[in-house]
Design a protein around this motif. Structure first.
Motif, PDB file in Angstrom:
ATOM      1  N   ASP A  85     -11.240   1.288   0.313  1.00 37.80           N
ATOM      2  CA  ASP A  85     -10.860  -0.116   0.500  1.00 37.80           C
ATOM      3  C   ASP A  85      -9.336  -0.251   0.487  1.00 37.80           C
ATOM      4  O   ASP A  85      -8.765  -0.978   1.300  1.00 37.80           O
ATOM      5  N   ALA A  86      -8.687   0.457  -0.436  1.00 37.06           N
ATOM      6  CA  ALA A  86      -7.224   0.400  -0.522  1.00 37.06           C
ATOM      7  C   ALA A  86      -6.584   0.941   0.749  1.00 37.06           C
ATOM      8  O   ALA A  86      -5.575   0.402   1.222  1.00 37.06           O
ATOM      9  N   LEU A  87      -7.157   1.988   1.317  1.00 35.52           N
ATOM     10  CA  LEU A  87      -6.642   2.524   2.594  1.00 35.52           C
ATOM     11  C   LEU A  87      -6.814   1.507   3.719  1.00 35.52           C
ATOM     12  O   LEU A  87      -5.927   1.343   4.562  1.00 35.52           O
ATOM     13  N   LYS A  88      -7.948   0.828   3.725  1.00 33.36           N
ATOM     14  CA  LYS A  88      -8.205  -0.215   4.733  1.00 33.36           C
ATOM     15  C   LYS A  88      -7.189  -1.352   4.582  1.00 33.36           C
ATOM     16  O   LYS A  88      -6.626  -1.831   5.564  1.00 33.36           O
ATOM     17  N   TRP A  89      -6.948  -1.775   3.334  1.00 33.97           N
ATOM     18  CA  TRP A  89      -5.979  -2.853   3.099  1.00 33.97           C
ATOM     19  C   TRP A  89      -4.576  -2.431   3.524  1.00 33.97           C
ATOM     20  O   TRP A  89      -3.822  -3.242   4.050  1.00 33.97           O
ATOM     21  N   TRP A  90      -4.229  -1.162   3.302  1.00 34.97           N
ATOM     22  CA  TRP A  90      -2.915  -0.682   3.725  1.00 34.97           C
ATOM     23  C   TRP A  90      -2.799  -0.741   5.249  1.00 34.97           C
ATOM     24  O   TRP A  90      -1.781  -1.202   5.780  1.00 34.97           O
ATOM     25  N   ALA A  91      -3.825  -0.289   5.958  1.00 30.73           N
ATOM     26  CA  ALA A  91      -3.805  -0.326   7.421  1.00 30.73           C
ATOM     27  C   ALA A  91      -3.670  -1.765   7.910  1.00 30.73           C
ATOM     28  O   ALA A  91      -2.915  -2.041   8.861  1.00 30.73           O
ATOM     29  N   GLU A  92      -4.365  -2.693   7.264  1.00 30.04           N
ATOM     30  CA  GLU A  92      -4.259  -4.104   7.637  1.00 30.04           C
ATOM     31  C   GLU A  92      -2.862  -4.645   7.330  1.00 30.04           C
ATOM     32  O   GLU A  92      -2.317  -5.430   8.111  1.00 30.04           O
ATOM     33  N   TYR A  93      -2.289  -4.226   6.229  1.00 32.43           N
ATOM     34  CA  TYR A  93      -0.922  -4.644   5.890  1.00 32.43           C
ATOM     35  C   TYR A  93       0.072  -4.132   6.929  1.00 32.43           C
ATOM     36  O   TYR A  93       0.961  -4.884   7.362  1.00 32.43           O
ATOM     37  N   GLU A  94      -0.076  -2.884   7.335  1.00 31.69           N
ATOM     38  CA  GLU A  94       0.854  -2.322   8.328  1.00 31.69           C
ATOM     39  C   GLU A  94       0.820  -3.103   9.638  1.00 31.69           C
ATOM     40  O   GLU A  94       1.853  -3.286  10.269  1.00 31.69           O
ATOM     41  N   LYS A  95      -0.355  -3.574  10.029  1.00 33.89           N
ATOM     42  CA  LYS A  95      -0.493  -4.327  11.272  1.00 33.89           C
ATOM     43  C   LYS A  95       0.018  -5.759  11.131  1.00 33.89           C
ATOM     44  O   LYS A  95       0.677  -6.282  12.023  1.00 33.89           O
ATOM     45  N   SER A  96      -0.310  -6.401  10.015  1.00 36.84           N
ATOM     46  CA  SER A  96      -0.051  -7.832   9.881  1.00 36.84           C
ATOM     47  C   SER A  96       1.164  -8.188   9.030  1.00 36.84           C
ATOM     48  O   SER A  96       1.688  -9.286   9.124  1.00 36.84           O
TER      49      SER A  96
END
Length: 189
Positions: free
Chosen positions: A125-136
């Protein structure tokens, strides 16, 4: 008063993204969290603040984590010329329990039965949130990672304190049985 620092971090990339677990130094850090008994406070660090995190770990009388020596320090080694293992005094709960029972346990399998307290999410989940942070660049995603990491630090601290006070922790085996592990974490820090 001795300063015990409880510690965990989350990465920016998975083992699969960097070529395996042996490449942990390539994973980067999204968020690192400590809880220090010296000031009775949580500290949250981003990768840009990793030098401050390393300084805090090195100045602790004891660093307590769950697989932090085997994994988290490997991630941080990319940011330090010096070996963190050589510059810190550590109690790695995961390593200690593994040496006692012969196989590795997840933090959740210890915390859920010892404390009645489960983790709030998973590392994926933390990896997913990081990927979303990088995009947004949505700061809420970084807060999600920090909140999750803080909770893991809290659970690690509670497992440690329980073990110190009671001389044992419990875990659930693959058959669903509760197993007791005697520990000797009560030392003069």
């Amino acid at each position: 008063m001795k300063n015990i620092v409880y510690f965990d971090l989350e990465t920016r990339r998975s083992a699969a993204q960097v070529g395996g677990w042996h490449e942990a130094s390539k994973m980067g850090m999204s968020v690192g969290v400590t809880f220090s008994t010296k000031d009775n406070a949580y500290h949250i660090y981003t990768e840009e603040q990793v030098a401050d995190l390393i300084d805090e770990l090195c100045s602790a009388d004891l660093v307590v984590g769950y697989n932090h020596v085997g994994f988290d320090y490997q991630v941080l080694q990319a940011f330090s010329f010096w070996s963190l293992i050589d510059r810190t005094r550590n109690l790695d709960i995961c390593s200690d329990l593994t040496s006692r029972i012969g196989h590795r346990l997840k933090l959740d399998s210890v915390a859920s039965v010892t404390l009645g307290n489960s983790k709030t999410a998973e590392g994926l989940d933390a990896l997913k949130w990081w990927a979303e942070y990088e995009k947004s660049r949505d700061p809420q995603k970084m807060l999600d990672i920090a909140r999750y990491c803080c909770f893991d630090v809290k659970v690690t601290m509670e497992v440690f304190k329980f073990g110190v006070q009671n001389g044992y922790v419990n875990y659930t085996d693959k058959k669903g049985n509760t197993i007791r592990i005697d520990v000797d974490w009560k030392q003069d820090w």
